[in-house]
Design an enzyme around this catalytic site. Structure first.
Site, PDB file in Angstrom:
ATOM      1  N   GLY A  80     -74.022 -67.029 -49.115  1.00  0.00           N
ATOM      2  CA  GLY A  80     -74.006 -68.076 -50.137  1.00  0.00           C
ATOM      3  C   GLY A  80     -72.693 -68.165 -50.886  1.00  0.00           C
ATOM      4  O   GLY A  80     -72.582 -68.909 -51.851  1.00  0.00           O
ATOM      5  N   SER A  81     -71.671 -67.422 -50.459  1.00  0.00           N
ATOM      6  CA  SER A  81     -70.398 -67.477 -51.188  1.00  0.00           C
ATOM      7  C   SER A  81     -69.601 -68.714 -50.783  1.00  0.00           C
ATOM      8  O   SER A  81     -69.716 -69.192 -49.658  1.00  0.00           O
ATOM      9  CB  SER A  81     -69.562 -66.223 -50.929  1.00  0.00           C
ATOM     10  OG  SER A  81     -69.036 -66.245 -49.631  1.00  0.00           O
TER      11      SER A  81
ATOM     12  N   ASN B 106     -66.786 -68.436 -65.424  1.00  0.00           N
ATOM     13  CA  ASN B 106     -67.081 -69.344 -64.334  1.00  0.00           C
ATOM     14  C   ASN B 106     -66.806 -70.759 -64.837  1.00  0.00           C
ATOM     15  O   ASN B 106     -67.275 -71.149 -65.911  1.00  0.00           O
ATOM     16  CB  ASN B 106     -68.555 -69.195 -63.918  1.00  0.00           C
ATOM     17  CG  ASN B 106     -68.893 -69.970 -62.664  1.00  0.00           C
ATOM     18  OD1 ASN B 106     -68.320 -71.029 -62.402  1.00  0.00           O
ATOM     19  ND2 ASN B 106     -69.821 -69.452 -61.890  1.00  0.00           N
ATOM     20  N   LYS B 107     -66.059 -71.510 -64.051  1.00  0.00           N
ATOM     21  CA  LYS B 107     -65.702 -72.867 -64.473  1.00  0.00           C
ATOM     22  C   LYS B 107     -66.897 -73.821 -64.406  1.00  0.00           C
ATOM     23  O   LYS B 107     -66.924 -74.836 -65.080  1.00  0.00           O
ATOM     24  CB  LYS B 107     -64.585 -73.374 -63.548  1.00  0.00           C
ATOM     25  CG  LYS B 107     -63.963 -74.666 -63.966  1.00  0.00           C
ATOM     26  CD  LYS B 107     -62.729 -74.935 -63.127  1.00  0.00           C
ATOM     27  CE  LYS B 107     -62.103 -76.256 -63.477  1.00  0.00           C
ATOM     28  NZ  LYS B 107     -60.789 -76.402 -62.856  1.00  0.00           N
TER      29      LYS B 107
ATOM     30  N   HIS C 262     -64.703 -61.458 -55.367  1.00  0.00           N
ATOM     31  CA  HIS C 262     -65.162 -61.570 -56.758  1.00  0.00           C
ATOM     32  C   HIS C 262     -66.632 -61.210 -56.862  1.00  0.00           C
ATOM     33  O   HIS C 262     -67.418 -61.509 -55.986  1.00  0.00           O
ATOM     34  CB  HIS C 262     -64.954 -62.998 -57.283  1.00  0.00           C
ATOM     35  CG  HIS C 262     -65.762 -64.026 -56.546  1.00  0.00           C
ATOM     36  ND1 HIS C 262     -65.412 -64.492 -55.310  1.00  0.00           N
ATOM     37  CD2 HIS C 262     -66.920 -64.660 -56.860  1.00  0.00           C
ATOM     38  CE1 HIS C 262     -66.307 -65.374 -54.902  1.00  0.00           C
ATOM     39  NE2 HIS C 262     -67.243 -65.493 -55.817  1.00  0.00           N
TER      40      HIS C 262
ATOM     41  N   LEU D 127     -84.293 -65.769 -58.966  1.00  0.00           N
ATOM     42  CA  LEU D 127     -83.706 -66.841 -59.778  1.00  0.00           C
ATOM     43  C   LEU D 127     -83.272 -67.940 -58.810  1.00  0.00           C
ATOM     44  O   LEU D 127     -82.262 -67.812 -58.119  1.00  0.00           O
ATOM     45  CB  LEU D 127     -82.510 -66.318 -60.578  1.00  0.00           C
ATOM     46  CG  LEU D 127     -82.797 -65.059 -61.409  1.00  0.00           C
ATOM     47  CD1 LEU D 127     -81.529 -64.556 -62.087  1.00  0.00           C
ATOM     48  CD2 LEU D 127     -83.868 -65.344 -62.460  1.00  0.00           C
TER      49      LEU D 127
HETATM   50  P1  B4P Z   1     -69.311 -67.979 -54.859  1.00  0.00           P
HETATM   51  O1  B4P Z   1     -69.894 -66.616 -54.760  1.00  0.00           O
HETATM   52  O2  B4P Z   1     -68.249 -68.275 -53.860  1.00  0.00           O
HETATM   53  O3  B4P Z   1     -70.403 -69.144 -54.852  1.00  0.00           O
HETATM   54  P2  B4P Z   1     -71.658 -69.454 -55.779  1.00  0.00           P
HETATM   55  O4  B4P Z   1     -71.642 -68.685 -57.051  1.00  0.00           O
HETATM   56  O5  B4P Z   1     -72.891 -69.367 -54.972  1.00  0.00           O
HETATM   57  O6  B4P Z   1     -71.393 -70.907 -56.226  1.00  0.00           O
HETATM   58  P3  B4P Z   1     -71.114 -72.216 -55.394  1.00  0.00           P
HETATM   59  O7  B4P Z   1     -69.702 -72.600 -55.676  1.00  0.00           O
HETATM   60  O8  B4P Z   1     -71.519 -72.042 -53.987  1.00  0.00           O
HETATM   61  O9  B4P Z   1     -72.018 -73.244 -56.182  1.00  0.00           O
HETATM   62  P4  B4P Z   1     -73.605 -73.495 -56.242  1.00  0.00           P
HETATM   63  O10 B4P Z   1     -73.751 -74.944 -56.086  1.00  0.00           O
HETATM   64  O11 B4P Z   1     -74.372 -72.549 -55.364  1.00  0.00           O
HETATM   65  O12 B4P Z   1     -68.666 -68.052 -56.276  1.00  0.00           O
HETATM   66  C1  B4P Z   1     -67.579 -68.799 -56.602  1.00  0.00           C
HETATM   67  C2  B4P Z   1     -67.731 -69.111 -58.065  1.00  0.00           C
HETATM   68  O13 B4P Z   1     -66.477 -69.505 -58.601  1.00  0.00           O
HETATM   69  C3  B4P Z   1     -68.691 -70.238 -58.295  1.00  0.00           C
HETATM   70  O14 B4P Z   1     -69.681 -69.780 -59.179  1.00  0.00           O
HETATM   71  C4  B4P Z   1     -67.850 -71.345 -58.887  1.00  0.00           C
HETATM   72  O15 B4P Z   1     -68.558 -72.053 -59.866  1.00  0.00           O
HETATM   73  C5  B4P Z   1     -66.685 -70.580 -59.477  1.00  0.00           C
HETATM   74  N1  B4P Z   1     -65.408 -71.319 -59.539  1.00  0.00           N
HETATM   75  C6  B4P Z   1     -64.924 -72.243 -58.682  1.00  0.00           C
HETATM   76  N2  B4P Z   1     -63.689 -72.647 -59.063  1.00  0.00           N
HETATM   77  C7  B4P Z   1     -63.383 -71.960 -60.187  1.00  0.00           C
HETATM   78  C8  B4P Z   1     -62.256 -71.913 -61.046  1.00  0.00           C
HETATM   79  N3  B4P Z   1     -61.182 -72.683 -60.875  1.00  0.00           N
HETATM   80  N4  B4P Z   1     -62.281 -71.048 -62.087  1.00  0.00           N
HETATM   81  C9  B4P Z   1     -63.358 -70.274 -62.323  1.00  0.00           C
HETATM   82  N5  B4P Z   1     -64.468 -70.289 -61.556  1.00  0.00           N
HETATM   83  C10 B4P Z   1     -64.478 -71.106 -60.489  1.00  0.00           C
HETATM   84  O16 B4P Z   1     -73.951 -73.082 -57.744  1.00  0.00           O
HETATM   85  C11 B4P Z   1     -73.485 -73.823 -58.847  1.00  0.00           C
HETATM   86  C12 B4P Z   1     -73.262 -72.881 -59.999  1.00  0.00           C
HETATM   87  O17 B4P Z   1     -74.495 -72.284 -60.393  1.00  0.00           O
HETATM   88  C13 B4P Z   1     -72.343 -71.727 -59.652  1.00  0.00           C
HETATM   89  O18 B4P Z   1     -71.589 -71.415 -60.781  1.00  0.00           O
HETATM   90  C14 B4P Z   1     -73.312 -70.606 -59.347  1.00  0.00           C
HETATM   91  O19 B4P Z   1     -72.745 -69.329 -59.517  1.00  0.00           O
HETATM   92  C15 B4P Z   1     -74.418 -70.880 -60.337  1.00  0.00           C
HETATM   93  N6  B4P Z   1     -75.718 -70.392 -59.885  1.00  0.00           N
HETATM   94  C16 B4P Z   1     -76.188 -70.263 -58.616  1.00  0.00           C
HETATM   95  N7  B4P Z   1     -77.470 -69.824 -58.617  1.00  0.00           N
HETATM   96  C17 B4P Z   1     -77.809 -69.685 -59.920  1.00  0.00           C
HETATM   97  C18 B4P Z   1     -79.005 -69.280 -60.574  1.00  0.00           C
HETATM   98  N8  B4P Z   1     -80.081 -68.940 -59.877  1.00  0.00           N
HETATM   99  N9  B4P Z   1     -79.013 -69.235 -61.912  1.00  0.00           N
HETATM  100  C19 B4P Z   1     -77.922 -69.591 -62.623  1.00  0.00           C
HETATM  101  N10 B4P Z   1     -76.759 -70.002 -62.072  1.00  0.00           N
HETATM  102  C20 B4P Z   1     -76.713 -70.043 -60.731  1.00  0.00           C
END
Ligand code: B4P
Length: 318
Positions: free
Chosen positions: A148-149, A90-91, A155, A277
């Protein structure tokens, strides 16, 4: 394979952080207990996520980051040589070594999990969990916008479980044997929680966890989950189908979702929230949850559907 894969992830992650390709977000975490339900939550405060407009959301609108992922984030081009999945870092992690299991072929994030998605996820859990070291992982799938995606390319995600954290799914499944829910047996659901959730314990013996067993268990939980979107079509005709899938080596859980964010407080949830979490970006929300952990149960209902514990499948099956 497990040891090799662990080493590969650790080394890729360390290099990614050093080169700046992985943007790790610092956070504070606290464990709190809801005195009404007795449930634990790990609440994580990451205010700097608010100040990073250039991160995931902005990227999502520009391009599909999973179609041609950065080599610096790619742990495996072809995980387990199945020709199906890439394993990426994850970036934008909040927890180190947060992984993404991405389909090589472009598929939508609204598609249900396939038997091979489930078995590959289980295999990853088996390879990366380590009971002796107390390392446990959670695999999750945020399906549909309300779940929440933020990325539309299919993925799953994998996060390390916090040490000594007992989720409600653990309590529900403790001492219970695996079963496949049918017309006579309902999935496990805890009455004390406000929101609908469907949980089944997985067999203790990994050899017993086959692709068929995972697929049949998943479909039985999905049937119950999809019922909500049929039952609510009169009240909310524009409701999109959305749900979270959560899997550990011990259980599989599905949670139907009605919206991604709460109206009451400025907070959104993906699957991790439904394991207890809770990721918080705003200071006032952090303070509120620490003062009154019971609020989480209410927010979960707002973003989910009412609990159906005690209601038999025949009463709400379609
Ligand atoms: P999604 O399923 O689409 O969304 P998400 O994980 O809920 O993250 P979101 O982007 O909505 O961010 P949020 O502020 O909620 O997953 C897409 C994932 O791809 C994301 O995790 C994103 O970071 C990653 N991504 C985007 N561009 C990328 C790239 N170029 N290469 C690789 N990865 C890429 O959350 C912020 C962060 O905290 C996210 O990483 C999330 O997964 C993480 N998170 C959320 N809840 C958490 C918790 N309770 N504990 C720990 N981490 C948590």
């Amino acid at each position: 394979m497990g040891i090799e894969l662990k080493a590969k992830i650790a080394s890729k992650y360390a290099k990614g952080v050093e080169s700046g390709d992985v943007h790790f977000t610092q956070s504070d975490s606290k464990k709190v207990k809801d005195s009404e339900s007795g449930f634990q939550y790990v609440v994580t405060h990451a205010p700097s996520l608010l100040k990073k407009p250039e991160r995931a959301d902005a990227e999502a609108s520009k391009r599909n980051p999973f179609a041609e992922p950065e080599p610096e984030l790619t742990v495996c081009e072809d995980l387990y040589d199945l020709g199906q999945y890439k394993l990426l870092l994850n970036k934008f992690p909040v927890v180190p070594e947060h992984l993404l299991l991405v389909t090589r072929e472009v598929k939508p994030q609204t598609a249900p999990l396939e038997p091979q998605d489930l078995l590959t996820s289980y295999r990853l859990l088996q390879d990366l969990d380590d009971e002796d070291e107390q390392v446990r992982n959670l695999i999750f799938y945020n399906c549909g916008k309300t779940s929440g995606s933020s990325q539309d390319h299919k993925h799953l995600q994998m996060l390390r479980w916090p040490k000594n954290f007992v989720a409600f799914q653990d309590r529900l499944c403790s001492g219970k044997e695996h079963f496949i829910p049918d017309m006579r047996s309902e999935p496990l659901q805890d009455k004390k929680l406000s929101f609908a959730h469907f949980v089944v314990p997985l067999p203790e013996d990994p050899e017993a966890v086959t692709e068929d067993l995972l697929a049949m268990t998943f479909v039985s939980l999905l049937q119950r989950t999809l019922t909500f979107f049929q039952d609510w079509t009169n009240e909310r005709p524009n409701l999109e189908t959305g749900y979270n899938v959560l899997m550990t080596r011990q259980w599989l859980c599905l949670v139907p979702r009605s919206q991604s964010k709460s109206n009451e407080l400025d907070i959104g949830f993906n699957a991790t929230g439904y394991a207890g979490l809770v990721l918080v970006k705003h200071e006032e929300v952090w303070n509120k949850i620490l003062e009154e952990p019971q609020v989480v149960n209410r927010l979960m209902l707002e973003c989910g559907f009412p609990n159906t514990a005690g209601v038999s499948a025949t009463e709400y099956h379609y």
